[in-house]
Design a protein around this motif. Structure first.
Motif: not given
Length: 351
Positions: A264-275
């Protein structure tokens, strides 16, 4: 379906931890589970035909939380060193699980690319033993030949903590990978021994200085089994353009890490990350290094991954996203497995 040989997973760690709590690791892998990311049924469903299975010694202290500042930035405190004999005992316990799985015909421990291809053809998970962080190895390398005889064919001198062989990067965002010194004298001797024996060196968790130390000492291709492009996600674990260029020049590989913090561009631990974030990193590395130097290094069972993948059963979602982005079947075969098999054949001194 494109079969996938994965550059990094932590399934042995998960099975070992669950076994300590009373679970049967063979049943968990063979029959399947809802835990973690990899087991036999999910691997087959997603075309995960094998990979480098990490033996990772967890910290002997609680791992610090990821605390964000007002800007969404973080720098997780690194954990302390481990005792070598205790680390070796843990490593042997994890390896024993792999051998139990092999005895149950659930996987094959592979020591050559011919072994990998034979296992894949037979529908057995093709496992290559990898040590992530060389705390189990004695400084005089007296344990290395024994581990090699047991099947060890790949290692990373450090995880994201320092040890007697070198310095690891912290989990920090945004951050350069240039965070500490590189290899120690013992680390230099370890790299030389691995070159002689045919053991792949993994640079995924090492500092930038350590990367350049290996580039100077080793004659083999440069490999980061599960790291992405720092230019897109500036976390300390990702690779700078200069590092990617060096991997290209040495005909090495960078394996796409599915960890959302590294996508992710924001470096967050977030499973809502697009393919699309995964495809973006593949595109960038392919453009920078060429199709032959990029592969997959999922970090299954070791990271939070995009929910669009979910677990090993979802691997073909990434393959389809790459196909939709214009990658043909020959290039997909390279990304999914053939690049790893080409590189391992070189590093393992096969004819």
């Amino acid at each position: 379906m494109q079969l996938i040989f994965d550059g990094h997973n932590d399934v042995l760690l998960r099975l070992w931890e669950n076994a300590k709590a009373g679970a049967d690791p063979v049943a968990e892998f063979v029959k399947g589970t809802k835990l973690g990311h990899i087991d036999g049924p999910r691997a087959r469903k997603g075309g995960l035909a094998g990979g480098l299975c990490a033996i990772f010694i967890p910290p002997n202290e609680d791992y610090p939380p990821r605390e964000l500042d007002a800007n969404g930035h973080y720098n997780i405190r690194m954990v302390g060193p481990l005792n070598q004999p205790e680390a070796l005992n843990t490593a042997l316990s994890m390896a024993a699980i792999a051998f139990r799985l092999e005895g149950a015909d659930a996987l094959a421990i592979c020591r050559s690319t011919a072994d990998i291809r034979a296992a894949m053809a037979a529908g057995r998970f093709a496992a290559v033993l990898h040590i992530e962080g060389c705390e189990p190895i004695a400084e005089d390398l007296s344990t290395l030949e024994t581990l090699y005889a047991a099947g060890l064919r790949s290692l990373g001198p450090v995880w994201s903590r320092h040890n007697r062989f070198g310095h690891g990067v912290p989990f920090a965002f945004p951050s350069s990978p240039d965070t500490a010194p590189g290899l120690t004298h013992a680390g230099i001797e370890l790299v030389k021994a691995c070159d002689r024996m045919g053991i792949m060196i993994d640079l995924a968790h090492i500092t930038e200085q350590g990367f350049w130390d290996v580039e100077r000492v080793s004659t083999q291709p440069l490999v980061a089994t599960h790291s992405n492009a720092h230019a897109l996600t500036p976390i300390s674990r990702n690779l700078t353009d200069r590092q990617l260029d060096a991997i290209r020049e040495r005909k090495g590989i960078a394996g796409l890490n599915y960890a959302t913090t590294m996508l992710r561009p924001d470096g967050l631990e977030n499973p809502d990350t697009p393919l699309s974030d995964m495809v973006r990193h593949i595109d960038y590395m392919v453009e920078r290094m060429g199709i032959d130097c990029v592969a997959i290094g999922s970090d299954f069972d070791g990271a939070t991954i995009p929910s669009a993948i979910g677990d090993a059963a979802g691997n073909q979602a990434l393959v389809q996203a790459l196909r939709s982005a214009g990658y043909g079947e020959d290039d997909l075969a390279k990304l999914c497995r053939e690049n790893w098999l080409r590189l391992l054949k070189t590093v393992w001194h096969e004819a």
